[in-house]
Structure formats: C-alpha cells, structure tokens
Write an enzyme that holds these catalytic residues in place. Sequence first.
Site, PDB file in Angstrom:
ATOM      1  N   TYR A 156       0.845  -1.198   0.000  1.00 47.64           N
ATOM      2  CA  TYR A 156       0.000   0.000   0.000  1.00 47.64           C
ATOM      3  C   TYR A 156       0.880   1.246   0.000  1.00 47.64           C
ATOM      4  CZ  TYR A 156      -4.958  -0.927   0.365  1.00 47.64           C
ATOM      5  OH  TYR A 156      -6.254  -1.228   0.082  1.00 47.64           O
ATOM      6  N   GLU A 211      -0.564   4.853  -0.413  1.00 49.06           N
ATOM      7  CA  GLU A 211      -1.405   6.035  -0.682  1.00 49.06           C
ATOM      8  C   GLU A 211      -0.578   7.311  -0.529  1.00 49.06           C
ATOM      9  OE1 GLU A 211      -4.891   5.667   1.758  1.00 49.06           O
ATOM     10  OE2 GLU A 211      -5.562   3.919   0.646  1.00 49.06           O
ATOM     11  N   ARG A 255      -2.006  -2.837 -18.372  1.00 50.14           N
ATOM     12  CA  ARG A 255      -3.313  -2.187 -18.316  1.00 50.14           C
ATOM     13  C   ARG A 255      -3.270  -1.110 -17.244  1.00 50.14           C
ATOM     14  NH1 ARG A 255      -7.444  -5.242 -20.833  1.00 50.14           N
ATOM     15  NH2 ARG A 255      -8.704  -3.457 -20.274  1.00 50.14           N
ATOM     16  N   LYS A 263      -2.384   0.380 -24.831  1.00 49.87           N
ATOM     17  CA  LYS A 263      -2.809   0.213 -26.228  1.00 49.87           C
ATOM     18  C   LYS A 263      -1.564   0.356 -27.110  1.00 49.87           C
ATOM     19  CE  LYS A 263      -7.601   1.532 -25.324  1.00 49.87           C
ATOM     20  NZ  LYS A 263      -7.758   2.275 -24.059  1.00 49.87           N
ATOM     21  N   ASP A 277      -7.924  12.978 -24.513  1.00 48.67           N
ATOM     22  CA  ASP A 277      -7.796  11.593 -24.062  1.00 48.67           C
ATOM     23  C   ASP A 277      -7.085  10.841 -25.187  1.00 48.67           C
ATOM     24  OD1 ASP A 277      -8.098   8.909 -23.542  1.00 48.67           O
ATOM     25  OD2 ASP A 277     -10.205   9.050 -22.952  1.00 48.67           O
ATOM     26  N   THR A 313      -4.477   5.758 -21.520  1.00 45.06           N
ATOM     27  CA  THR A 313      -4.193   4.442 -20.975  1.00 45.06           C
ATOM     28  C   THR A 313      -2.744   4.130 -21.332  1.00 45.06           C
ATOM     29  OG1 THR A 313      -4.968   3.364 -22.994  1.00 45.06           O
ATOM     30  CG2 THR A 313      -6.553   3.558 -21.189  1.00 45.06           C
TER      31      THR A 313
HETATM   32  N1  DSN Z   1     -12.355  -0.315 -24.483  1.00 48.05           N
HETATM   33  C1  DSN Z   1     -11.378   0.495 -25.147  1.00 48.05           C
HETATM   34  C2  DSN Z   1     -11.366   0.272 -26.615  1.00 48.05           C
HETATM   35  O1  DSN Z   1     -11.511  -0.864 -27.010  1.00 48.05           O
HETATM   36  O2  DSN Z   1     -11.185   1.200 -27.375  1.00 48.05           O
HETATM   37  C3  DSN Z   1     -11.537   1.922 -24.834  1.00 48.05           C
HETATM   38  O3  DSN Z   1     -11.575   2.086 -23.461  1.00 48.05           O
END
Ligand code: DSN
Length: 435
Positions: free
Chosen positions: A51, A53, A235, A229, A200, A226
């Site tokens: 932990y 925080e 993730r 990707k 985003d 994120t």
């Molecule tokens: N679920 C993601 C996507 O497939 O684009 C976006 O959060």
Amino acid sequence: MSDLKLQDPDVYAALAREADRQNNGLELIASENFVSRSVMQAMGSSLTNKYAEGLPGRRYYGGCTYVDEVEDLARSRARALFGCEWVNVQPHSGASANAAVYLTCMNPRDTFLGLDLAHGGHLTHGSPVNFSGILYQAEYYGVEPDGPLAGRIDMDRVRDTALRVRPRMISIGASAYARDFDYAAFRAIADEVGALLWMDMAHPAGLIAAGVLNDPLPHAHVVSTTTHKTLRGPRGGMLLIGRDFPNPFGRTAPKSGRTRRMGELLDSAVFPGTQGGPLMHVIAAKAVAFKEALEPSFKEYARQVQRNAAAMAEEFLARGYHVVSGGTDNHLILLDLRNRDMTGRQAEQALQAADITVNKNMVPFDDKSPFVTSGIRLGTPAVTTRGFDESACTVVVGMMDRVLQAPQSDTVRRAVRGEVLELCHAHPLYDFVTA
Ligand code: DSN
C-alpha cells in the site's frame, strides 16, 4: 513447472488456454497489444503487496522507500517520453484518469463538449450510461456524413457547436476514429469560448510518444491516457500536463492561500478524490514499458504500426470495402459493412471462427444497436508487435475477405484457420504461460 500449475491447476489451465489463443490467433482488436516479458514480470512482483497512498516522499504508509523509487522512475520516464512537465502515473485505468479530469475541471451539471460515442467517441466522454453523461451535461460534435470530409471531424462545425453550447470543457479523443486531430484548432476554439481543453490520447499514445502523430501536449490543458494500447505497457492509466499552470478556478492551498497548480489539483483528484491505494506493481510495469518506449526501436515499431494500418486500409478499399473516412492516419481502421449485407456482429463471429479477433463497432450514422452494429474495428498494434509487416497485413486482409465473403462456410474457416496458424508460427509470440 510453475508453482501456480501445481497449486491451482484449474486457473493455470485457463491461463494456458488464453496464452495459446494469443499465440495462435490473429489479434486485431485496436485497443490491445502484447507486452514484453519484463513488463509481465514487474506486474507479477512483490509490489502487488504494498500500500502506498500518497505520492513519492509523501505517503500515508511506512515501508515505501522502494516503491517511491519505482514511481519516481515511472514519472521521470513518462515526462521524458512525452516531453511534459507534470505527470501522475497512478490512475488504475483510462476511465479512472478521466474521472479525475472531470472532478478537477467540472462541477456537476456543467456542460462539456465531446466526440459522439456513435461517431467514434468513448463511453467516458458523455455516454448517458456512464458517470460522465449522468453527472454532467454532455454535448457532442461528430463526423461529417458526406462530402470531402466524410467520416472526419469538420472543425468549423465543432466551432459552431462550441459557440452554441458554451462548454466548460472540450474533450478530444476517440476509440474508433482513424484520423489525426488538429489540436491547435481545438485550442483556438476552447480559448474563444473560455473552455478547458482535454485530450484523451488512450488509443494513439504510443504513436504520439514516437512522434508519428500530432502532439496534443503543447495545446491541451490536460491529457489523459491508458498505458496498454499503442503504448504497449500494462493495463492502466496516466495523466499529463505539457506545462503546468496555476489552476484557473481560483482554488488555493488551505494554509498558505497559495493558488494551487493544475497538476496539484489533478493529483488530489486521483487520490483521495477518486482512488485509494495505487497499484504499485502496475506502476512498476509502467516504468518498464516507458523505458522500452524511449528506445529507438519503439519509434520504428510505431511507424510500422502506422504503415501496416495504411496497407490494410488500402487493401480493403481495393477489395470494395467501405473504409470510414477513406483510410487511416493511425493504428486503426473502421469498416462500414452496410454495402456487404452483413452486420458487425456477424462479421466478428465469422472471423472469430477463423481465429481472427476483431470487435464489432458502431459506424457513424449507424441504424443498428451497439450489440449488432454495422461495422468492425481493426487495429495493427498487436500484430506489429509480433513482427508483421505490410505484406503480411495485406495477406491477412485477403484471408478476412474470404471469410467475410462466405461467412457460413466451414471449408473457408478451416482453410483460413490453417493459414492463420502458419502466419503465427512464422511470427512467434510467448514461449511461457506465466512470466
Ligand atoms: N475499451 C477500449 C477500446 O476498445 O477502445 C476503450 O476504453
């Protein structure tokens, strides 16, 4: 034999089947990728126990010396990667990062302007079933139905909408938009209407880091992403600011009365605003992924992702498919199947039966539900990681075309499954189940 295999053969068997599916099938989901073994090792480390925080040097728990080192590495690498001044690597996901943006920049029921989900936007950009559409007043811009900008965002129309709805914040970013964004034009509109600009960049983050797409950081007030990707990390989520600045809401520090910086507000919005303890094992894996992304080879990877997507789009066009917006600038392709007498769901299922994974997707001006849809979305980040080039990707389009032309044919599916396996064996992925 791993301990997991001995201690929990049921979970191990499911993991082994999933590893097999990833190794021996074609992964064309635009939001997925394959991380390195080092990223997986960091994820599966003792940091999962800790932990922490707070922020490095200012924690609410003891024993944080080493996780502080790790989080500092993640932060400094992220700053170097995106050339930005401020970063928070703690958001558990893109949606969590976005929640912190709303908490910082909006009051409940304030109006914001974002890309329509049905035109490629994201759930957290104002969908009525998401907190962003429930707590705030969402207004949308979309893509053009026809004309020279068909399938693309027309910035004059965005400006008209912004002047009409007077949003407190304008969001950019999408989950199914194949074109780059004109950030300077968005910023000019935001300044004209007195709105904050939020990008985003979850989908194109890796391509932006590599410099093959326009950079939002000099233009947006705040950027979320994120990390899994095109960026090819674990993730997770992250928040960034190009050049930090005093918050424009007049919020001051409790004792000193000093105007707080935007980064400080976002830090507080992540913790304690919307999250508890950060996932230190994931932050370690983010640090590893950012180091990988700083290597020259990642730039070449990003260029290849883009080249592969362009090659696939061209081949689909040559075979008579309707590619939304007529092509792609980034890693994804949106196919509108309305001229093929087939729904997105049918296409997804037929391709799945041939070991090719895609997702059904709404297309702009779709008349079908999100469970049926008129399109499919494809992306090249994962196949590029396993070494596919333009010619392999062109071959894949030919295989997909055969399946989509005969979606019920077992003979075609069987033949394509065999070809998929050959391609996968030529481009091996993981030789382990657990890292
Ligand atoms: N679920 C993601 C996507 O497939 O684009 C976006 O959060």
